[in-house]
Design a protein around this motif. Structure first.
Motif, short mmCIF file in Angstrom:
data_model
loop_
_atom_site.label_atom_id
_atom_site.label_comp_id
_atom_site.label_asym_id
_atom_site.label_seq_id
_atom_site.Cartn_x
_atom_site.Cartn_y
_atom_site.Cartn_z
N THR A 456 0.82 -1.13 -0.06
CA THR A 456 0.02 -0.07 0.22
C THR A 456 0.78 1.25 -0.07
O THR A 456 1.90 1.33 0.91
CB THR A 456 -0.85 -0.04 0.97
N LYS A 459 0.46 7.44 -0.95
CA LYS A 459 -0.52 8.15 -1.78
C LYS A 459 -2.02 7.32 -1.30
O LYS A 459 -2.79 8.12 -1.14
CB LYS A 459 -0.41 7.98 -3.20
N SER A 460 -2.33 6.19 -1.30
CA SER A 460 -3.41 5.45 -1.04
C SER A 460 -3.62 5.82 0.51
O SER A 460 -5.00 6.30 0.79
CB SER A 460 -3.36 3.88 -1.12
N LEU A 461 -2.67 5.58 1.34
CA LEU A 461 -2.93 5.75 2.80
C LEU A 461 -3.43 7.13 2.91
O LEU A 461 -4.29 7.64 4.13
CB LEU A 461 -1.69 5.57 3.70
N MET A 463 -5.78 8.71 2.01
CA MET A 463 -7.09 8.92 1.83
C MET A 463 -8.02 8.95 3.25
O MET A 463 -8.85 9.20 3.62
CB MET A 463 -7.51 7.75 0.92
N LEU A 464 -7.18 7.82 4.01
CA LEU A 464 -7.67 7.70 5.36
C LEU A 464 -7.61 9.08 6.05
O LEU A 464 -8.63 9.34 6.95
CB LEU A 464 -6.87 6.60 6.04
N ASN A 467 -10.13 11.92 3.96
CA ASN A 467 -11.70 11.65 3.96
C ASN A 467 -12.34 11.94 5.28
O ASN A 467 -13.43 12.39 5.10
CB ASN A 467 -11.65 9.88 3.98
N ASP A 475 -10.38 20.78 3.60
CA ASP A 475 -9.24 19.76 3.07
C ASP A 475 -7.95 20.90 3.69
O ASP A 475 -8.21 21.95 4.19
CB ASP A 475 -9.08 20.23 1.79
N LEU A 477 -4.14 22.24 1.88
CA LEU A 477 -3.23 21.99 0.90
C LEU A 477 -1.91 21.71 0.77
O LEU A 477 -0.83 22.32 0.29
CB LEU A 477 -3.29 23.44 -0.03
N ILE A 499 -1.89 12.41 -1.17
CA ILE A 499 -2.62 12.00 -2.54
C ILE A 499 -2.30 12.57 -3.78
O ILE A 499 -2.49 12.15 -4.83
CB ILE A 499 -3.97 12.31 -2.19
N ASP A 504 3.77 6.19 -6.58
CA ASP A 504 3.13 5.42 -5.98
C ASP A 504 4.12 4.57 -4.82
O ASP A 504 4.54 3.36 -5.15
CB ASP A 504 2.30 4.35 -6.44
#
Lengths: 605, 605
Positions: A456, A459-461, A463-464, A467, A475, A477, A499, A504
């Motif tokens: 993982t 970049k994916s993490l 999201m947690l 979100n 958000d 910046l 993100i 990746d």
């Protein structure tokens, strides 16, 4: 009165004489360091602009300075009366430097720069965009600042010291073996290491050339047989010389690398036919010299891919560094409590800078403290909403009441490097302040308590963390996290949690990455809560190998700013466990009064 | 007795005669369709293997068949007594086809295949890996199946019908204008559209050549002036011929494209000097013909990038299709309730197939139903743990009690295409079953209620679904979501929601993507809960443009399998709102008994 006009004019005269149409001066050194030493600040010498991010493009009749949003106001002030046109990077309608050059350069036009200040990837982007088969444009590597700035002080290495094995955790020999056994190295005969942190880490040496970073100006050339360090020889004391001798590291003068790489014999006598470089840290002058003589292979820094996985000594020492840093910041937190909770309204004399100094004192009280890992951000109320705010004599303001003090700071210790942000409530919190603080805390916790399958990416993490805020239409910046160097740059790649990252990069075991979501409300306040997370192994099962995080940072969150009803059961128990852990680790180093207070502010909620 | 031995031998004789060392036969058509029509099933003819994924590699003395985990047992049975060696794709130690060829092909060896069955990207991968300057290997494009299979029935187009404007929502003219104004098209003089769904979508035509997909075998060539459809002319009735004439679409025979592309005059007379292709759907024979004559540009399918953004008619019709499909599946759910809740133990005669047929009946009862969008997965108990299980006469089992029935199915309606999975409890649930069901539901909801900044990819969004399961050390080994075609393939790109996706495709407004997390326990049961999500716009503010999802699917989750204490407040209110919405939309189409029951199973929890 703008006092730099002559220098810009002189620069324009020089480029005209030399037949140059556009000359690019970035604020950089020969290693693409995040912060170069003062020697390299040609832009300040030529234009008077003193911000930390800038690129100057000089044309024969005009000049343009690009900088980012942090410095728009400052640049307008410092460039007042100047012919230099400010280019506000990132604003709509403002071209990037390459776009600007591409639309302004005519056929046959000549672009030039000091190739040592431009890295290979930027150079390639320039040539790919600007040069075509038909436009006959040219790009030259020329240093014209030498002529312009006659009394420029020679740069000198400010001393080098050895990081003992008990702190480095791995011998130079083993590190070099790892480099040589890397697949990319194997395709080549040698690698040039230009990144100053990479050199320092490989050699278990540290220096003092760049503030807060502990590096020294140098290049390292590793062949299959030799290790050659290019460095200011005068800066080496006997201890370091002996050490280098013992480690079989050949030493040559810093600038000698340019002569060596121009010399066919040098390649032949060292059996070098293919050299590996990292296009981010290697400068264009070096690249050009190699290309003329042998084959160049490009790959992302081998050292950075090794050093981001901390060794066991670095990890256990870093845990200790965080206890020390946690004690300092917790004492500071108590100092704030004492100073502001008991005062009459507005009766304290504290300002952003005085508090940054106070925090510095607490860190100084810790054994093995080497200095800050970056300039402390101490930002009161609306200043907290300026993400990169750093108080200066001009901007410093008094701490009054009923707002947030955002403090982002860190230290280098012999045991490791820290980076922590806490946002402290001074006075009373509005319900919006509590809501915002709790949202940032939830975002921080959401990432911190992640459990994830190997592979993982950061970049994916991200999201947690995002979100939680996105659900509320909010958000921030900036990235959520960055890697942390070991007594080196506090910003270290390749790991990051963002993100918006173009890469990746998987977060893997033994990486240390920050977790620092925030919320910023212009004219009101900023909140950022930052912990450092060590990635560790969790269970392995039929689905794969799971990873999770251990939180290294040890300072309470502000319990008075948390709306418990906004936390779910998992978040609440995470917070309670974290606070209990902080109390266990930190209270032994506090005096009684402080410890009683800490018990109270780390109580279960 | 294995009855195909002769055919394999004959194939080996032919390749020997022709000087071929390895011959590759994929289970594919000339358009790289997900499921080719029967005509193309050479593998079944030659080996007897009837699975839907296979590649046969024939050497002079040996033969090897690659297939995936779904078909290992079936392949072992069907190949029993054969000389064909089964290669279990994905198992440790089993090479990929390219790896196998690379380690087995000697110098000078010849690899061959029917170039129409191999897409350009596979061909490029083969040649990059297998051919080098020194090994003198060769790759040839030869069809030898023609000789082998003399009584092979000619393929014929099974009829074409027009999707009226009120269903298509956009005229062919506008679609072609969009294609021609695409940046990649502008760099070329023509585009070849090989993907059958892309052709059908562009022309507002549908066909019957591939089961469940509504496409017809054809190619489309769009130049700056002309639109040429290559298709079996005999299959066109007057209505379609008139329509094509009216839309200014020139019609040529399906196979004529190979002659046209061999002919220099064809290019010249149509002013074609550069042709754009999509390497995934274009076959190697076509590619080779173009390369010999003009320049080839490659880019991912233009049509797929347009058709994944549904138009307003498609969207509002799809909402209606989901009401119809929701009514059918809800009636089916009530049928299960009636059949199994009141029976004596094990007294029903229902099996996986009988229930799939029952569901089909309910869909047949809906106006505008055209057929299933894929073969229904009706999987009882341990069969549910086999992700791609589809009941056959051989595997069909009776529905007994106290386990899950997983039903993944969908329909094509004139209004649009659906894809839904529900997992129904038959009998009583153990506490593990309730926990697992609730976890999958939480995972589904976590994605469904996401709100996210424009630019967020499906890859990132997948974290929201996975995280719920990862926290428990669980996962599922398939994507979380795929795009859904409009009366076309139920699997449509480029949008998908998958952490393992190699691409970062942003999910944008008007895309329809499924949300189908699952948990699978071998020998026990499988749970998958799938809704289709339409991406829609949410607020825009200083942070950017936010997006969210509207759930299109309208069937209750099984309220008897949910552990409410495991849901947080947000999840609970999401579920309650969803169930209330389902009741509102579906109950008007139910009889009284059904409606009373639906009210009960969509009650607030």
């Amino acid at each position: 009165m703008y006092e730099y006009k002559d220098r810009v004019l002189e620069l324009q005269n020089i480029i005209s004489e030399k037949g140059i149409d556009y000359y690019v001066i970035p604020l950089s050194d020969y290693h693409n360091s995040e912060i170069p030493s003062d020697y390299y600040n040609v832009i300040r010498y030529v234009t008077g602009f003193s911000g930390s991010n800038a690129t100057l493009v000089v044309a024969r009749e005009e000049a343009f300075l690009w900088t980012d949003g942090r410095y728009f106001i400052q640049a307008e002030q410092e460039l007042e009366g100047s012919t230099v046109k400010l280019m506000k990077q990132g604003l709509k309608g403002v071209p990037t430097i390459v776009e600007f050059l591409d639309s302004n350069m005519k056929e046959e036009d000549v672009l030039a720069f000091d190739g040592r200040l431009i890295n290979v990837s930027t150079y390639k982007r320039y040539s790919e965009t600007l040069l075509s088969d038909t436009n006959n444009r040219h790009i030259y590597d020329v240093d014209i600042v030498g002529e312009l700035w006659p009394d420029r002080e020679e740069t000198k290495c400010q001393g080098i010291w050895i990081l003992e094995d008990k702190y480095a955790g791995e011998k130079v020999k083993t590190k070099v073996e790892k480099i040589r056994s890397n697949d990319n190295f194997k395709k080549a005969d040698a690698v040039i290491i230009s990144d100053l942190c990479d050199v320092a880490w490989t050699l278990n040496l540290r220096g003092n050339d760049i503030k807060n970073v502990n590096v020294f100006y140098s290049y390292l050339l590793i062949t299959k047989e030799k290790i050659i360090l290019y460095v200011d020889k005068n800066s080496l004391d006997d201890k370091v010389l002996n050490y280098l001798g013992y480690e079989n590291i050949l030493v040559r003068e810093y600038n000698q690398i340019y002569e060596d790489l121009s010399d066919k014999l040098f390649y032949n006598s060292n059996n070098i036919y293919k050299i590996l470089i990292d296009e981010e840290s290697t400068n264009t002058s070096i690249y050009s010299l190699i290309v003329e003589n042998v084959e160049v292979l490009s790959a992302r820094s081998i050292v950075s891919s090794i050093k981001c996985i901390k060794n066991d000594v670095e990890i256990s020492n870093t845990r200790n560094a965080h206890i020390k840093d946690g004690v300092a910041v917790t004492k500071f937190m108590y100092y704030l409590y004492k100073t502001f909770s008991k005062r009459d309204n507005n009766s304290s004399d504290e300002t952003e800078i005085s508090l940054a100094n106070k925090l510095h004192e607490f860190r100084l009280g810790q054994e093995g403290f080497l200095g800050e890992s970056f300039d402390t951000i101490s930002a009161w109320a609306e200043h907290g909403a300026i993400v990169h705010y750093e108080p200066t004599q001009k901007t410093d303001i008094a701490i009054t009441e009923d707002s947030f003090l955002l403090v982002d700071s860190g230290g280098h210790y012999l045991e490791g490097t820290t980076d922590i942000t806490r946002t402290f409530l001074i006075g009373k919190a509005s319900s919006k302040m509590v809501r915002d603080y709790t949202l940032v805390l939830k975002s921080n916790i959401s990432l911190a308590k992640a459990k994830f399958i190997k592979g993982t990416s950061g970049k994916s993490l991200d999201m947690l963390a995002r979100n939680v805020l996105w659900q509320e239409g909010l958000d921030f910046l900036h990235g959520t996290g960055h890697g942390v160097g070991h007594i080196l740059s506090v910003h270290e790649g390749p790991n990051n949690i963002s993100i918006r990252s173009p890469y990746d990069i998987p977060i893997v075991s033994k990486m240390i990455t920050t977790d620092e979501p925030g919320l910023y409300f212009e004219g009101e306040y900023g909140i950022r809560l930052e912990n450092e997370l060590l990635c560790i192994e969790d269970e392995s099962n039929e689905y794969g190998d799971f990873l999770k995080f251990e939180c290294l940072t040890l300072v309470p969150f502000d319990i008075n700013c948390i709306d418990v009803s906004m936390l779910n059961e998992d978040e609440r128990s995470y917070l309670n466990e974290y606070h209990a852990f902080v109390y266990d680790k930190i209270s032994p180093y506090l005096d009684e009064e402080e410890a009683i207070w800490l018990k109270e502010v780390t109580r279960e909620i």
